[in-house]
Design an enzyme around this catalytic site. Structure first.
Site, PDB file in Angstrom:
ATOM      1  N   LYS A  57      20.670  79.536   7.165  1.00  0.00           N
ATOM      2  CA  LYS A  57      20.562  79.194   8.583  1.00  0.00           C
ATOM      3  C   LYS A  57      19.172  79.560   9.104  1.00  0.00           C
ATOM      4  O   LYS A  57      18.593  78.827   9.907  1.00  0.00           O
ATOM      5  CB  LYS A  57      21.663  79.915   9.385  1.00  0.00           C
ATOM      6  CG  LYS A  57      23.061  79.345   9.100  1.00  0.00           C
ATOM      7  CD  LYS A  57      24.178  80.219   9.664  1.00  0.00           C
ATOM      8  CE  LYS A  57      25.552  79.717   9.203  1.00  0.00           C
ATOM      9  NZ  LYS A  57      26.653  80.653   9.529  1.00  0.00           N
ATOM     10  N   GLN A 101      27.859  86.643  11.796  1.00  0.00           N
ATOM     11  CA  GLN A 101      28.333  86.030  10.553  1.00  0.00           C
ATOM     12  C   GLN A 101      29.736  86.542  10.220  1.00  0.00           C
ATOM     13  O   GLN A 101      29.992  87.732  10.188  1.00  0.00           O
ATOM     14  CB  GLN A 101      27.353  86.321   9.401  1.00  0.00           C
ATOM     15  CG  GLN A 101      27.718  85.636   8.092  1.00  0.00           C
ATOM     16  CD  GLN A 101      27.728  84.096   8.173  1.00  0.00           C
ATOM     17  OE1 GLN A 101      26.875  83.496   8.823  1.00  0.00           O
ATOM     18  NE2 GLN A 101      28.702  83.470   7.544  1.00  0.00           N
ATOM     19  N   ASP A 124      27.568  79.563  18.447  1.00  0.00           N
ATOM     20  CA  ASP A 124      28.463  79.316  17.315  1.00  0.00           C
ATOM     21  C   ASP A 124      29.887  78.996  17.809  1.00  0.00           C
ATOM     22  O   ASP A 124      30.762  78.671  17.016  1.00  0.00           O
ATOM     23  CB  ASP A 124      28.468  80.558  16.411  1.00  0.00           C
ATOM     24  CG  ASP A 124      28.845  80.246  14.964  1.00  0.00           C
ATOM     25  OD1 ASP A 124      28.703  79.081  14.541  1.00  0.00           O
ATOM     26  OD2 ASP A 124      29.290  81.168  14.265  1.00  0.00           O
TER      27      ASP A 124
END
Ligand code: NAP
Length: 287
Positions: A57, A101, A124
C-alpha cells in the site's frame, strides 16, 4: 457440457484507471495546499502477510503522489497503546487518512482501535459510522474491499437492481458491508456463513455471487447457476481464490481472476478515498 467461457473482470486495468485519476487529484492537492495527501498505516506486531500488505500500500501510495507513513507497534501492544496511537493520528492536521492493518494481535480490542479513527480520516471504511452510511446508502467512506467489488460490477455494467445476490462470508469489513451495499443497490441479498446449511444450493440461486470466506476454492463451479456473475474476494496461500476458478469459468458469464481481480481495486479505492479526505479537510480548513 457447457461451451461458456466467462469474461474476465480485469481488476488490474480498472485499478490503473482509478489510480491515474487519483494521481491527478493528489497533484492538485499539492498545488493548492502545498502538501500531498497523507496516509498513515498502523501496523501492530510482525505478521509477515500484514507487513507485506502495508508495504504494498505504501508503494502504491507513493506511485500516485500520496505521502505514506507507517506507524509500527510491537506485537505485545495493549488496546490502550493502539487506541492512543490512532487517536494521536486522528488529531494530527498533517494526516488525512488512517489505516489500521487487520488483523491485530488477539489481546488488542480491534473494534475499539477502529473506532478511534476520526470519521473524516476513515479512508479504509472500518468504523461503525462508515458502516451505517454504507447501510443507509448515504455518502461516506466505503469499506475498501466491498467498494472495490461494487466498482468492478459497475465497470462491467452488471445490473444489480432486482437481481439475486449471495454473499459468502459475514466479516465486519467485507461480507457484511458488501451485502449492505448490494441491498442499497436494490439487489435481493442472502448472506451465508459457516453455519449456513446446504451452501451449494443457496449459491445456486444467485445471479451475482460474492465469495469472501478465506477458504481456498470452497465455491465449486457445479454450484453456480449458468451465467452467474462471480466476484472472488478471497486470497489464499498459493494465490488461490475462494472460488474454484477453472471450474467456474465454464459456467459463469463474468468472473474476477485471482490475483488481478478484487485486490488491486481495493488498494485503488483506499488511495481514492485518501485523496478525497485530503480535499475535504483542507478545503474545510479554508487555506
Ligand atoms: P474472516 O474475517 O475470516 O471471515 C470469513 C467469513 O467466512 C466468516 O463470516 C465465516 O463465517 C465464513 N466462513 C468460513 N468458513 C465457511 C464455510 N465453510 N462456509 C461458509 N462460510 C464460511 O475473513 P475476511 O477478512 O472477511 O476475508 C475473507 C477472504 O477475503 C480472505 O481470503 C481474505 O484474504 C480475503 N480478503 C481480500 C481482500 C482484498 O483486498 N482482496 C481484503 C480483505 C480480505 P462465520 O462468521 O460463521 O465464522
Amino acid at each position: 457440457m457447457s461451451s461458456m467461457h466467462a469474461e474476465l473482470m480485469d481488476g488490474a486495468g480498472l485499478a490503473a484507471a482509478m489510480n491515474d485519476e487519483t494521481a491527478g487529484r493528489a497533484r492538485r492537492v499539492q498545488e493548492r495546499w502545498g502538501r500531498p495527501p497523507c496516509l498513515v498505516a498502523v501496523l501492530v506486531g510482525d505478521d509477515p502477510a500484514s507487513a507485506t500488505y502495508v508495504r504494498m500500500k505504501r508503494a502504491r501510495s507513493r506511485a500516485v503522489g500520496i505521502e505514506s507513513r507507517i506507524v509500527e507497534l510491537d506485537a505485545g501492544a495493549t488496546t490502550a497503546e493502539v487506541v492512543g496511537a490512532v487517536c494521536a493520528l486522528s488529531e494530527d492536521d498533517g494526516v488525512d487518512g488512517i489505516l489500521l492493518q487487520h488483523p491485530v494481535p488477539a489481546q488488542v480490542d480491534e473494534r475499539a482501535a477502529f473506532e478511534a479513527i476520526a470519521g473524516g480520516k476513515d479512508v479504509d471504511g472500518v468504523t461503525t459510522t462508515s458502516f451505517a452510511a454504507m447501510a443507509f446508502g448515504l455518502p461516506g467512506f466505503v469499506s475498501c474491499t466491498p467498494g472495490a467489488i461494487i466498482a468492478l460490477l459497475d465497470a462491467y455494467g452488471v445490473e444489480l437492481a432486482g437481481r439475486r445476490a449471495v454473499v459468502v462470508g459475514r466479516s465486519p469489513i467485507l461480507g457484511k458491508p458488501v451485502a449492505m451495499i448490494l441491498l442499497a443497490r436494490d439487489a435481493s441479498v442472502t448472506i451465508c456463513h459457516s453455519r449456513t446449511r446446504d451452501l451449494a444450493s443457496v449459491v445456486g440461486e444467485a445471479d451475482v455471487v460474492v465469495a469472501a470466506v478465506g477458504k481456498p476454492e470452497l465455491v465449486r463451479g457445479s454450484w453456480l447457476k449458468q451465467g452467474a456473475v462471480v466476484v472472488d474476494a478471497g486470497y489464499n496461500a498459493g494465490s488461490l481464490g475462494d472460488v474454484a476458478f477453472d471450474e467456474a469459468v465454464g459456467v459463469a458469464s463474468r468472473i474476477t481472476p485471482v490475483p488481478g481481480g478484487v485486490g488491486p481495486v481495493t488498494i485503488a479505492m483506499l488511495l481514492r478515498q485518501t485523496a478525497q479526505a485530503a480535499e475535504t479537510s483542507l478545503s474545510r480548513r479554508g487555506h
